[in-house]
Design an enzyme around this catalytic site. Structure first.
Site, PDB file in Angstrom:
ATOM      1  CD  GLN A 171     -10.686   8.341  12.744  1.00 17.52           C
ATOM      2  OE1 GLN A 171     -10.281   8.161  11.598  1.00 17.52           O
ATOM      3  NE2 GLN A 171     -10.320   9.363  13.473  1.00 17.52           N
ATOM      4  NE  ARG A 181      -6.694   8.047  10.200  1.00 17.24           N
ATOM      5  CZ  ARG A 181      -7.203   8.488   9.045  1.00 17.24           C
ATOM      6  NH1 ARG A 181      -6.646   9.497   8.415  1.00 17.24           N
ATOM      7  NH2 ARG A 181      -8.280   7.933   8.529  1.00 17.24           N
ATOM      8  CG  LEU A 182      -6.552  15.583  13.595  1.00 17.82           C
ATOM      9  CD1 LEU A 182      -5.804  16.902  13.438  1.00 17.82           C
ATOM     10  CD2 LEU A 182      -7.949  15.834  14.154  1.00 17.82           C
ATOM     11  CG  HIS A 221     -15.259   8.266   8.533  1.00 20.64           C
ATOM     12  ND1 HIS A 221     -16.324   9.015   8.101  1.00 20.64           N
ATOM     13  CD2 HIS A 221     -14.136   8.872   8.069  1.00 20.64           C
ATOM     14  CE1 HIS A 221     -15.853  10.033   7.386  1.00 20.64           C
ATOM     15  NE2 HIS A 221     -14.527   9.964   7.354  1.00 20.64           N
ATOM     16  CD  GLU A 255     -12.965  14.691   8.341  1.00 16.39           C
ATOM     17  OE1 GLU A 255     -12.910  13.507   8.701  1.00 16.39           O
ATOM     18  OE2 GLU A 255     -12.395  15.607   8.927  1.00 16.39           O
ATOM     19  CG  HIS A 307     -12.247   5.428   8.721  1.00 14.29           C
ATOM     20  ND1 HIS A 307     -12.380   5.059   7.408  1.00 14.29           N
ATOM     21  CD2 HIS A 307     -11.484   6.549   8.724  1.00 14.29           C
ATOM     22  CE1 HIS A 307     -11.724   5.919   6.630  1.00 14.29           C
ATOM     23  NE2 HIS A 307     -11.162   6.822   7.411  1.00 14.29           N
ATOM     24  CG  LEU A 362     -15.116   7.206   3.927  1.00 14.58           C
ATOM     25  CD1 LEU A 362     -15.303   7.200   5.416  1.00 14.58           C
ATOM     26  CD2 LEU A 362     -13.692   7.559   3.570  1.00 14.58           C
ATOM     27  N   GLY A 410       0.861  -1.178   0.000  1.00 12.16           N
ATOM     28  CA  GLY A 410       0.000   0.000   0.000  1.00 12.16           C
ATOM     29  C   GLY A 410       0.896   1.226   0.000  1.00 12.16           C
ATOM     30  N   GLY A 411       0.337   2.372   0.317  1.00 14.88           N
ATOM     31  CA  GLY A 411       1.128   3.597   0.294  1.00 14.88           C
ATOM     32  C   GLY A 411       2.386   3.485   1.138  1.00 14.88           C
ATOM     33  CG  PHE A 436     -10.011  17.031   5.944  1.00 15.89           C
ATOM     34  CD1 PHE A 436     -10.757  17.189   4.790  1.00 15.89           C
ATOM     35  CD2 PHE A 436      -9.589  15.744   6.299  1.00 15.89           C
ATOM     36  CE1 PHE A 436     -11.076  16.086   3.997  1.00 15.89           C
ATOM     37  CE2 PHE A 436      -9.897  14.649   5.510  1.00 15.89           C
ATOM     38  CZ  PHE A 436     -10.638  14.820   4.363  1.00 15.89           C
ATOM     39  NE  ARG A 459     -12.114  11.375   9.718  1.00 16.19           N
ATOM     40  CZ  ARG A 459     -11.281  10.859   8.832  1.00 16.19           C
ATOM     41  NH1 ARG A 459     -10.575   9.795   9.146  1.00 16.19           N
ATOM     42  NH2 ARG A 459     -11.147  11.412   7.655  1.00 16.19           N
TER      43      ARG A 459
HETATM   44  C1  FAD Z   1     -12.223   4.352   2.856  1.00 15.10           C
HETATM   45  C2  FAD Z   1     -11.019   4.991   3.468  1.00 15.10           C
HETATM   46  C3  FAD Z   1     -10.762   6.338   3.246  1.00 15.10           C
HETATM   47  C4  FAD Z   1      -9.638   6.943   3.788  1.00 15.10           C
HETATM   48  N1  FAD Z   1      -9.408   8.266   3.536  1.00 15.10           N
HETATM   49  C5  FAD Z   1      -8.286   8.840   4.018  1.00 15.10           C
HETATM   50  C6  FAD Z   1      -7.985  10.206   3.713  1.00 15.10           C
HETATM   51  O1  FAD Z   1      -8.713  10.872   3.021  1.00 15.10           O
HETATM   52  N2  FAD Z   1      -6.862  10.740   4.194  1.00 15.10           N
HETATM   53  C7  FAD Z   1      -6.009  10.018   4.961  1.00 15.10           C
HETATM   54  O2  FAD Z   1      -5.000  10.569   5.351  1.00 15.10           O
HETATM   55  N3  FAD Z   1      -6.265   8.733   5.262  1.00 15.10           N
HETATM   56  C8  FAD Z   1      -7.380   8.133   4.823  1.00 15.10           C
HETATM   57  N4  FAD Z   1      -7.650   6.813   5.123  1.00 15.10           N
HETATM   58  C9  FAD Z   1      -6.685   6.045   5.888  1.00 15.10           C
HETATM   59  C10 FAD Z   1      -5.571   5.548   5.001  1.00 15.10           C
HETATM   60  O3  FAD Z   1      -6.014   5.404   3.693  1.00 15.10           O
HETATM   61  C11 FAD Z   1      -5.051   4.191   5.424  1.00 15.10           C
HETATM   62  O4  FAD Z   1      -4.710   4.230   6.757  1.00 15.10           O
HETATM   63  C12 FAD Z   1      -3.817   3.866   4.639  1.00 15.10           C
HETATM   64  O5  FAD Z   1      -4.104   3.855   3.285  1.00 15.10           O
HETATM   65  C13 FAD Z   1      -3.216   2.547   5.009  1.00 15.10           C
HETATM   66  O6  FAD Z   1      -2.117   2.323   4.137  1.00 15.10           O
HETATM   67  P1  FAD Z   1      -1.115   1.159   4.327  1.00 15.10           P
HETATM   68  O7  FAD Z   1      -0.072   1.313   3.319  1.00 15.10           O
HETATM   69  O8  FAD Z   1      -0.705   1.108   5.733  1.00 15.10           O
HETATM   70  O9  FAD Z   1      -1.996  -0.141   4.075  1.00 15.10           O
HETATM   71  P2  FAD Z   1      -2.800  -0.651   2.803  1.00 15.10           P
HETATM   72  O10 FAD Z   1      -2.894   0.335   1.735  1.00 15.10           O
HETATM   73  O11 FAD Z   1      -4.028  -1.274   3.320  1.00 15.10           O
HETATM   74  O12 FAD Z   1      -1.876  -1.771   2.248  1.00 15.10           O
HETATM   75  C14 FAD Z   1      -1.649  -2.978   2.914  1.00 15.10           C
HETATM   76  C15 FAD Z   1      -0.756  -3.817   2.069  1.00 15.10           C
HETATM   77  O13 FAD Z   1      -0.293  -4.905   2.800  1.00 15.10           O
HETATM   78  C16 FAD Z   1      -0.456  -6.071   2.098  1.00 15.10           C
HETATM   79  N5  FAD Z   1      -0.621  -7.153   3.052  1.00 15.10           N
HETATM   80  C17 FAD Z   1      -1.466  -7.212   4.096  1.00 15.10           C
HETATM   81  N6  FAD Z   1      -1.310  -8.354   4.759  1.00 15.10           N
HETATM   82  C18 FAD Z   1      -0.329  -9.040   4.132  1.00 15.10           C
HETATM   83  C19 FAD Z   1       0.282 -10.292   4.340  1.00 15.10           C
HETATM   84  N7  FAD Z   1      -0.068 -11.083   5.332  1.00 15.10           N
HETATM   85  N8  FAD Z   1       1.245 -10.689   3.492  1.00 15.10           N
HETATM   86  C20 FAD Z   1       1.604  -9.891   2.443  1.00 15.10           C
HETATM   87  N9  FAD Z   1       1.064  -8.707   2.231  1.00 15.10           N
HETATM   88  C21 FAD Z   1       0.114  -8.282   3.055  1.00 15.10           C
HETATM   89  C22 FAD Z   1      -1.619  -5.835   1.202  1.00 15.10           C
HETATM   90  O14 FAD Z   1      -1.518  -6.617   0.050  1.00 15.10           O
HETATM   91  C23 FAD Z   1      -1.451  -4.377   0.863  1.00 15.10           C
HETATM   92  O15 FAD Z   1      -0.606  -4.248  -0.257  1.00 15.10           O
HETATM   93  C24 FAD Z   1      -8.769   6.197   4.602  1.00 15.10           C
HETATM   94  C25 FAD Z   1      -9.021   4.845   4.818  1.00 15.10           C
HETATM   95  C26 FAD Z   1     -10.139   4.243   4.275  1.00 15.10           C
HETATM   96  C27 FAD Z   1     -10.406   2.805   4.557  1.00 15.10           C
END
Ligand code: FAD
Ligand code: HEM
Ligand code: SF4
Ligand code: F3S
Ligand code: FES
Lengths: 130, 297, 122, 615
Positions: free
Chosen positions: D233, D381-382, D235, D248, D346, D245, D12-13, D113, D281
């Site tokens: 959190q 979290r904001l 939402h 916001e 959320h 979702l 992910g990110g 926000f 939130r």
């Molecule tokens: C609907 C929604 C809207 C949001 N809007 C906002 C916003 O506007 N602004 C903001 O700041 N935040 C927002 N958030 C929060 C934010 O998007 C998330 O907290 C963030 O994207 C999480 O990113 P990450 O990289 O940690 O995980 P993720 O993007 O969830 O990535 C997880 C990765 O781990 C991998 N993975 C998981 N388990 C395993 C495993 N066992 N083995 C191998 N790979 C694995 C998955 O394949 C994936 O690639 C939002 C969240 C949601 C759900």
């Protein structure tokens, strides 16, 4: 990669039931294009009887034109040509980026107009053999 | 109730032969065999009784295939009856079928909200996202779910996406500029108009529906396909990349396997769950290509 | 692709030519059909009639152009269909191209020879 | 066995940013992820990225807002790292071509926000996360970083010294979903966990089905303490039927919340007299539930979010995606009618304990993104603070793991002199549910290998353990399906460990989880196939959900105060004397133990004094 199931070409074409307008247009255009180029080859072959002399040419033309089957094929040719022209124009417009939203409608329009022109020209084409 | 063999494909669904010689089988195998036999019995019963799931039950026909599991190596369709609830999507129905009847039913899914692009499927004769398709919006009471056409099936509804990814990555799908900003906090300005121009193209979620719907991209061929060309469009039209970069991008998409192969079938545009005007983008690139060529003529 | 700027890209050129010839053909083909099926009925076509038409510069050059564009358009269309749809490459592609080019050359030559029989322009 | 300098788990990110940073610092990097990178849930984020970019704004203000938002449970060094570096990372994304929305003059746009003192949420339509995820993945493609997609990491290869602080992580064990093979990945320099959220613990969540808290559970079982797990959190604006979702951003642009009586309750009932809909939130979520509980909800379930007055142009320009979501998933046309919304799970503020470089107390093991707790979000979290967290801490951890940082961390990890032992609050036994000894090895994930085995040996051993486990699951006699266990957990969590928390309910939940753990001992995998066996994957995930759900509930029971997202019926006030501390949970080879660690409120040049939190 472990095994996987290749569904093959048959299945690709087996999907015709779910084809959309654009796909049919594509298929018809292809088909008509091939018929036209095929016809062009035969057409030139027929015409080149003129090389062996005036009489041979006249006889060939008259001979062919007196056959009902040839007349019917000519109607078919007209249909094919008209569709290819109309849809070709449709494609030209699409290439120019106009009327993309109306692509389905314009395809149906091509079909309808082709039908109309074909039917309208039947009398002219078959007059004299039946 | 359990999976019911599809009437039309019933030769492929043979009853498990009782093992003749006492093969050394693992407990798991034994359990599964027993279970299968029981399921079979339950199924017959169910077929007789025609279970009553209320008027609102829907029939789900799902493509099944597994290269290594006996009885599934020949593709077949399984039928599930699922109670319908308001707002149910095809993905919901698949999950329900898996969690209640057959946990080996396999499909990709994750976000449930049409952003991850995992669950592009062939539903009632059209490429759609399972999570974005309301069952109520489908015609007829049978929902037929197949893996994406034109792609190899790995198992059940899971197809091999490698070719699609390769094509996506073949167009240098990353931002490149003629000149990078010097300062650490310096942005590259972009007009709102230019952003608007590329907006639709940036929406792609790599679901592969478009590629699967395109007859030209079918077969073993190298046509880049609508999604990859759209990706190229996204960068080629982005003014921030600069003129030289644009030339380079045009070269990429003008190859043998690039834009010229598109025959404007429009099926990509029809199926794209993100409503990206793919054909329009491809056509625009063709014209751009001709224009940029004429300039040098 | 390095030579991109020095020469007009092949597939792009052909794509454009396919459209240009199409636009031209719309007019000529319609004219052709109209003239030989409606104005003059096909059954009434004779060597003399053809010869008369062929002896004016405009008609003669139009027909020659018609032959050339139609051949290009048709053969190029077939070529695209084969090469693109089936994605063949390497020697097979070369072979297809060669066969098509030879066929169209034969047709053009044959067509021109026939046209020359009719005309009295030379 | 495959070998790399740095292995990033999750794409992910957070994972993508970490991989890019590590590679730029010269490391040989591989990413291992159970979903193809572009399928990660970061793509679902809608609202935006907070960054103090503009004249008149200052990262110090952003830090202050974040601290206040966190209800003073954030750790200042992490909060300051986040807010200081967010502008740089945001512009970095812009330079990578991310399609931010633009102002007339061509600059990136920003909007207000919830909980922010300045409109500093930088956005790309209502699909910011989608653009961010794809932009980052594009950079990974550009750099040719190796990605193992659809490889599921099931276990960390951590050595088994007695104290977690002495342990080292040498790699991971992963299951190739397509082929059904288990392989070891050895990491010479570091393993970075970026596995995202754990929303699947609840049944009404904005999270993806793949968000099962794998990283948290794996690290936890390898001995890494997990922090503030009770801080979940909810939402305030999710669609009632699916949990999808509604950003916001809608409220940021001026959307208004109404109850069934048509009152703008945020003001009219005094929940947030200044900020109204844009309060933090937790405040808005509780306000909505209060309305519903007091009979002013619509269909006794939800309230209305109205954005019609914003006008079609503005909506199409900035919130178009919301229209599609409301239409596709709730059948509501946001231009014509108000949208139904209710609170849904959320985000997890808590997670794997790390310092401000993403490092855990286990050597060579890092955690970033939603699975980590640095902690920047504290008790709440904001909005718009998670995406910059991914970028900032992803980059920091990537560089650190590649050996490019020699700065001391200000936040300590693991047990230290300020830590205090906690009392057992649970009415039932916690942790491993007394497995038949023969299979214990197959189900416990704790540190596994003897010193003597060597670094690669640790990985080898972990691979063996995992093969045994998978074999065991596939071959097990008759039993229950994981889906039943999962459903039990989700039900009890949603019922008992939700927005409003009450002691007896929390205890019930622990009882239910205990039952579910026992059930899980009988879990079987129906599908015998090695090819794409999602049955097996989901079964393993369910195990993770159990551990995570238990941790959330234990934390919630222990923290007898009301702070941020954590509301307790019996304890209606914030108790700063007692509770300016993190709840920590350690696995201790199967018997979880609770302890505490003070929150770090001293920033670089000031201390954040707890103040009353009003909006
Ligand atoms: C609907 C929604 C809207 C949001 N809007 C906002 C916003 O506007 N602004 C903001 O700041 N935040 C927002 N958030 C929060 C934010 O998007 C998330 O907290 C963030 O994207 C999480 O990113 P990450 O990289 O940690 O995980 P993720 O993007 O969830 O990535 C997880 C990765 O781990 C991998 N993975 C998981 N388990 C395993 C495993 N066992 N083995 C191998 N790979 C694995 C998955 O394949 C994936 O690639 C939002 C969240 C949601 C759900
Ligand atoms: C009269 C006006 C005509 C128009 C407007 C027209 C238009 C077109 C266009 C636009 C295409 C390209 C389709 C594509 O690449 O997507 C095409 C293809 C083709 N045309 Fe024509 N055409 C015309 C006449 C002819 C004639 C006279 C012939 C035969 C000699 C012909 C034979 C073909 C063939 C074989 C193809 C390729 C079909 C395929 O894709 O398989 N066309 N036509
Ligand atoms: S262009 Fe549309 S259909 Fe094609 S992959 Fe992208 S989102 Fe899917
Ligand atoms: S379906 Fe295929 S032919 Fe072109 S318009 Fe779309 S890419
Ligand atoms: S589940 Fe993500 S697109 Fe359907």
């Amino acid at each position: 990669m472990s095994q996987s199931y290749d569904r093959g070409t048959v299945e690709d074409f087996g999907r015709w039931r779910s084809f959309t307008a654009g796909m049919w247009a594509w298929l018809f255009h292809k088909f008509t294009g091939w018929v036209l180029i095929g016809y062009l080859f035969t057409h030139i072959a027929v015409l080149s009887t003129a090389l062996t002399g005036e009489a041979a040419y006249n006889d060939t033309i008259v001979g062919l034109e007196s056959l009902a089957i040839v007349r019917l094929l000519e109607v078919g040719l007209l249909a094919v040509a008209v569709f290819h022209i109309l849809n070709g124009v449709r494609l030209l417009f699409i290439d120019l980026g106009t009327g993309l939203e109306a692509q389905e409608e314009s395809f149906y329009a091509s079909l309808v107009i082709t039908g109309a022109i074909t039917i309208a020209s039947v009398p002219t084409f078959v007059s004299g053999v039946f | 109730m359990s999976t019911q063999p599809d009437q039309t494909d019933d030769e492929t669904e043979s009853t498990p032969e009782p093992d003749a010689e006492p093969e050394p089988e693992s407990p798991g195998e034994r359990r599964r065999a027993e279970k299968a036999a029981r399921a079979e019995a339950a199924e017959e019963e169910a077929a007789d009784a025609e279970p009553d799931l209320g008027d609102d039950a829907i029939t789900l026909k799902v493509f099944r295939y597994d290269p290594e599991v006996e009885g599934k190596t020949e593709p077949r369709f399984d039928t599930f009856r699922i109670p319908f609830t308001k707002g149910m999507t095809v993905l919901d129905a698949l999950i329900e079928a898996r969690d209640t009847y057959d946990s080996s039913l396999t499909f990709r899914h994750s976000c449930r909200q049409a952003v991850c692009g995992s669950d592009a499927l062939f539903i009632n004769g059209r490429q759609r996202l399972g999570c974005q398709t309301q069952i109520a919006d489908l015609d007829g009471d049978v929902v037929r779910v197949e893996p994406l056409p034109h792609q190899d099936v790995v198992k059940d509804l899971v197809v091999d996406m490698e070719h699609f990814y390769d094509q996506m990555e073949a167009v240098e799908p990353y931002f490149q500029t003629d000149e990078t900003p010097d300062g650490e906090l310096e942005e590259q300005f972009q007009t709102p108009e230019n952003r608007e121009e590329i907006k639709m193209s940036t929406r792609c979620i790599w679901c592969g529906a478009c590629m699967s719907s395109c007859n030209i991209a079918a077969d073993e061929n190298e046509y880049l396909g609508p999604a990859a060309i759209n990706k190229a469009y996204r960068f080629a039209m982005d003014e921030r990349e600069g003129e030289n970069m644009k030339e380079h991008r045009m070269e990429l998409i003008e190859q043998e396997n690039g834009v010229w192969r598109c025959q404007t079938q429009f099926s990509c545009t029809n199926v794209c769950p993100k409503d990206i005007p793919l054909t329009e983008h491809i056509q625009e690139l063709k014209r751009e290509a001709v224009k940029s060529n004429l300039k040098f003529w | 692709m390095a030579e991109h700027y020095s020469s007009f890209d092949r597939s792009g050129t052909k794509w454009l030519l396919q459209r240009v010839t199409a636009a031209f053909l719309v007019v000529v083909l319609a004219f052709h059909f109209f003239l030989l099926h409606f104005v003059n009925h096909a059954a009434d076509v004779t060597f003399a009639g053809t010869s008369a038409r062929m002896s004016t510069w405009t008609y003669f050059s139009l027909m020659v152009l018609f032959l050339l564009t139609a051949t290009f358009h048709g053969v190029n269309g077939v070529h695209n269909a084969i090469v693109h749809r089936d994605g063949i490459d390497g020697w097979k592609q070369t072979a297809v191209t060669a066969v098509l080019v030879v066929a169209s050359l034969i047709m053009v030559v044959q067509g021109l020879r026939t046209a020359l029989v009719w005309t009295n322009l030379f | 066995m495959r070998e790399y300098d740095v292995i990033v788990v999750g794409a992910g990110g957070a994972g993508l940013r970490a991989a890019i940073a590590a590679q730029e610092a010269g490391a040989d990097v591989a990413m291992v992820t159970k979903l193809h990178p572009v399928r990660s849930h970061t793509g679902a984020a809608e609202g935006g990225i907070n960054a103090a970019l503009r004249e008149g704004d200052d990262w110090h203000d952003h830090a202050y807002d974040t601290m206040k938002g966190s209800d003073y449970l954030g750790d200042a060094p992490a909060v300051e790292a986040l807010t200081r570096e967010s502008p740089k990372e945001t512009i970095q994304l812009e330079n990578w071509g991310m399609a931010f929305s633009r102002d007339e003059d061509g600059q990136v746009s920003q909007r207000p926000f919830g909980g922010l003192s300045f409109p500093r949420t930088t956005y790309a339509g209502a699909e910011t996360g989608h653009h961010m995820l794809h932009t980052m993945y594009e950079q990974v493609v550009k750099r040719g970083i190796e990605v193992y997609d659809e490889w599921y990491v099931t276990r960390l290869a951590v050595s088994d010294e007695d104290e977690p602080e002495e342990r080292d992580c040498h790699g991971v064990v992963a299951y190739d979903i397509k082929r059904g093979e288990i392989e070891g990945f050895r990491a010479r320099d570091g393993v970075i966990l970026a596995t995202g959220g754990l929303g699947q613990v609840y049944d009404h969540t904005t999270n993806a089905i793949a968000n099962t808290g794998d990283g948290v559970a794996m690290a936890y079982r390898a001995g890494v303490p997990i922090e503030d797990m009770e801080m979940i959190q909810f939402h305030p604006t999710t669609l009632p039927s699916t949990g999808v979702l509604i950003s916001e951003g809608v409220r940021g642009e001026g959307g208004i919340l109404y109850n069934s009586e048509g009152e703008r309750f945020m003001f009219e009932h005094g929940y947030a007299n200044n900020d109204g809909e844009l309060a933090s939130r937790d405040v808005v979520s509780r306000a909505e539930l209060n309305e519903v509980n007091n009979g002013r909800g619509i269909e006794d379930e939800y309230v209305h979010l109205d954005m019609r007055h914003l006008g079609e142009d503005r909506i199409l320009d900035r919130l178009e995606n919301i229209l599609h979501l409301a239409e596709d998933f709730e059948g509501v046309d946001g231009l014509e009618e108000p949208m139904p919304v209710k609170p849904g799970q959320h985000y997890a503020m808590g997670g794997i304990e790390t310092d401000e470089w993403g490092a855990t107390c286990v050597g060579g093991l890092y955690a970033v993104g939603e699975c980590a707790c640095a902690s920047v979000h504290g008790a709440n979290r904001l909005g718009g603070n998670a995406l910059p967290e991914l970028a900032v801490f992803g980059a920091r951890a990537g560089r650190h793991a590649a050996g490019d940082v020699d700065e001391e961390a200000k936040i300590t990890t693991g047990w230290d002199e300020d830590s205090e032992e906690g009392e057992n609050v649970s009415p039932v036994a916690l942790g491993e549910a007394g497995l038949p000894s023969a299979e214990k090895g197959a189900l416990a994930d704790g540190g596994a290998t003897a010193e003597s085995a060597g670094d690669a040996g640790v990985v080898e051993e972990a691979v063996q353990a995992e093969r045994t486990r998978v074999h065991y699951l596939l071959e097990k006699e008759e039993g229950v399906n994981h889906a039943e266990v999962r459903e039990d957990v989700q039900r009890t969590m949603t019922e008992n460990v939700n927005v409003f928390r009450e002691e007896s309910a929390l205890k019930d939940a622990l009882g239910d989880i205990r039952e579910a753990r026992k059930e899980y001992q009988h879990v079987t995998v129906e599908d015998p196939s090695r090819t794409y066996n999602t049955d097996l994957i989901h079964t393993i995930e369910t195990r993770n959900l159990l551990d995570v759900a238990e941790a959330i509930t234990v934390g919630a029971l222990a923290r007898d105060e009301f702070r941020g997202a954590h509301w307790r019926k019996e304890h209606q006030e914030r108790k700063d004397d007692e509770w300016l501390k993190h709840t920590m949970l350690s696995w201790n080879d199967g018997s979880p133990g609770l302890w505490y660690k003070p929150a770090v409120l001293e920033g670089e040049d000031k201390t954040y004094e707890p103040k009353e939190r009003s909006y």
